[in-house]
Design a protein around this motif. Structure first.
Motif, short mmCIF file in Angstrom:
data_model
loop_
_atom_site.label_atom_id
_atom_site.label_comp_id
_atom_site.label_asym_id
_atom_site.label_seq_id
_atom_site.Cartn_x
_atom_site.Cartn_y
_atom_site.Cartn_z
N HIS A 269 0.84 -1.21 0.00
CA HIS A 269 0.00 0.00 0.00
C HIS A 269 0.87 1.25 0.00
O HIS A 269 0.77 2.11 0.86
CB HIS A 269 -1.01 -0.06 1.15
CG HIS A 269 -1.86 -1.28 1.03
ND1 HIS A 269 -3.02 -1.29 0.29
CD2 HIS A 269 -1.66 -2.55 1.44
CE1 HIS A 269 -3.51 -2.52 0.28
NE2 HIS A 269 -2.71 -3.32 0.98
N HIS B 199 -1.53 3.05 -5.82
CA HIS B 199 -1.72 1.59 -5.68
C HIS B 199 -3.19 1.22 -5.62
O HIS B 199 -4.06 2.05 -5.41
CB HIS B 199 -1.01 1.08 -4.42
CG HIS B 199 -1.65 1.53 -3.14
ND1 HIS B 199 -1.40 2.76 -2.57
CD2 HIS B 199 -2.56 0.93 -2.33
CE1 HIS B 199 -2.11 2.88 -1.46
NE2 HIS B 199 -2.83 1.79 -1.29
N ASP C 126 -6.10 -1.28 -3.80
CA ASP C 126 -6.47 -2.10 -2.65
C ASP C 126 -7.41 -3.19 -3.16
O ASP C 126 -8.42 -2.89 -3.79
CB ASP C 126 -7.29 -1.28 -1.64
CG ASP C 126 -6.46 -0.37 -0.77
OD1 ASP C 126 -5.24 -0.26 -0.98
OD2 ASP C 126 -7.07 0.23 0.14
N HIS D 143 -8.05 -6.89 1.47
CA HIS D 143 -7.28 -5.99 2.35
C HIS D 143 -7.96 -5.87 3.72
O HIS D 143 -7.29 -5.70 4.74
CB HIS D 143 -7.17 -4.63 1.66
CG HIS D 143 -6.26 -3.64 2.29
ND1 HIS D 143 -5.18 -3.98 3.07
CD2 HIS D 143 -6.28 -2.28 2.26
CE1 HIS D 143 -4.57 -2.87 3.49
NE2 HIS D 143 -5.22 -1.84 3.03
N GLU E 271 -5.61 4.42 -4.63
CA GLU E 271 -5.24 5.52 -3.73
C GLU E 271 -3.97 6.20 -4.23
O GLU E 271 -3.18 5.59 -4.96
CB GLU E 271 -5.08 4.97 -2.31
CG GLU E 271 -6.40 4.44 -1.78
CD GLU E 271 -6.33 3.57 -0.53
OE1 GLU E 271 -7.33 3.53 0.21
OE2 GLU E 271 -5.30 2.91 -0.30
ZN ZN Z 1 -4.18 0.80 0.17
#
Ligand code: ZN
Length: 263
Positions: free
Chosen positions: A83, A87, A89, A93, A227
């Protein structure tokens, strides 16, 4: 060159067959336009900010493994966690048994993108979130969010990337940056059937939400988030497509991704 009648017939047939193929794209076929290409990925370096979790997270490192001088070949090893940088997710996660990043369907990684701009209110309130009202204002102006889209929040936080307000730790080590409200995530899942969401900050839950409640809602539905997305002010609010180059690492909970917008 002297054209004989047979050649003219062949060329005419070729023209019509190309033309028909082109027209066929209008009848339900999907066409990816590449007139504009924008990289939504930040360059990852050892300076890139990350969520500070005591004794867990650390900065990226590029460590020379072999050099041309010594080994005749150049290669580095990376010290990275999943992370860090721009990146993705994956749903696993936060949710046990959910999809890992390698299991995300490719069709869910090439999707329309819309950008909801909350820069103004985020400049006044670092804890601002994308609300149902923001979605309503967006749809009044740009039309209904298409199904199977990625909905991105643009907060202008990218401009803070090289200063400490990107993470925004206060004296109690609470983070302050904007994100999506739970109501907005629920609405986008249930009423707009989105493919994923994205943000230009460290996490799609606002920094003050230390329980990551929005992550749990989104991942329970098997959707992904991206993100630290870059350049969201350089693509149209609607009409572009993103290609999320998610890493295919077995069992991973996410990872550094090349994200490209085209239209
Ligand atoms: Zn993340």
């Amino acid at each position: 060159m002297k054209e004989n009648p047979a050649m003219i017939v062949v060329m005419t047939l070729m023209f019509f067959s190309c033309h028909q193929q082109h027209n066929a794209a209008g009848a339900g076929e999907k066409v990816l336009h590449l007139n504009n290409i924008v990289d939504l990925t930040h360059t990852l370096t050892d300076k890139f900010p990350f969520i500070p979790v005591k004794e867990l997270t650390y900065p990226f490192e590029l460590i020379p493994m072999a050099t041309l001088e010594e080994n005749g070949v150049a290669a580095n090893s990376w010290k990275i966690h999943e992370h860090l940088g721009t990146h993705i997710d994956a749903p696993n996660h936060f949710i046990s048994g959910q999809l890992s990043v390698d299991e995300i369907d490719l069709r869910d990684l090439i999707v329309p993108v819309v950008v909801i701009d909350i820069e103004h209110k985020a400049s006044i309130n670092k804890d601002a979130s994308v609300t149902l009202e923001d979605i309503g204002i967006f749809e009044n102006r740009y039309g209904k969010i298409p199904a199977h889209s990625c909905v991105m929040m643009y907060s202008g936080w990218e401009k803070r990337l090289s200063d400490s307000t990107f993470v925004g730790l206060d004296k109690n080590r609470v983070k302050h940056y904007p994100g999506f409200s739970n109501e907005a995530i629920n609405f986008l899942l249930k009423e707009r059937d989105i493919a994923g969401i994205g943000v230009d900050v460290l996490s799609f839950d606002p920094g003050i939400d230390e329980t990551y409640s929005g992550h749990k809602i989104l991942f329970a539905a098997g959707k992904w988030g991206v993100e630290c997305v870059a350049n969201l002010d350089k693509i149209p609010k609607t009409g572009a497509t993103i290609i999320v180059g998610a890493p295919k690492v077995g069992g991973a909970t996410g990872g550094f991704s090349r994200i490209i917008a085209v239209w």
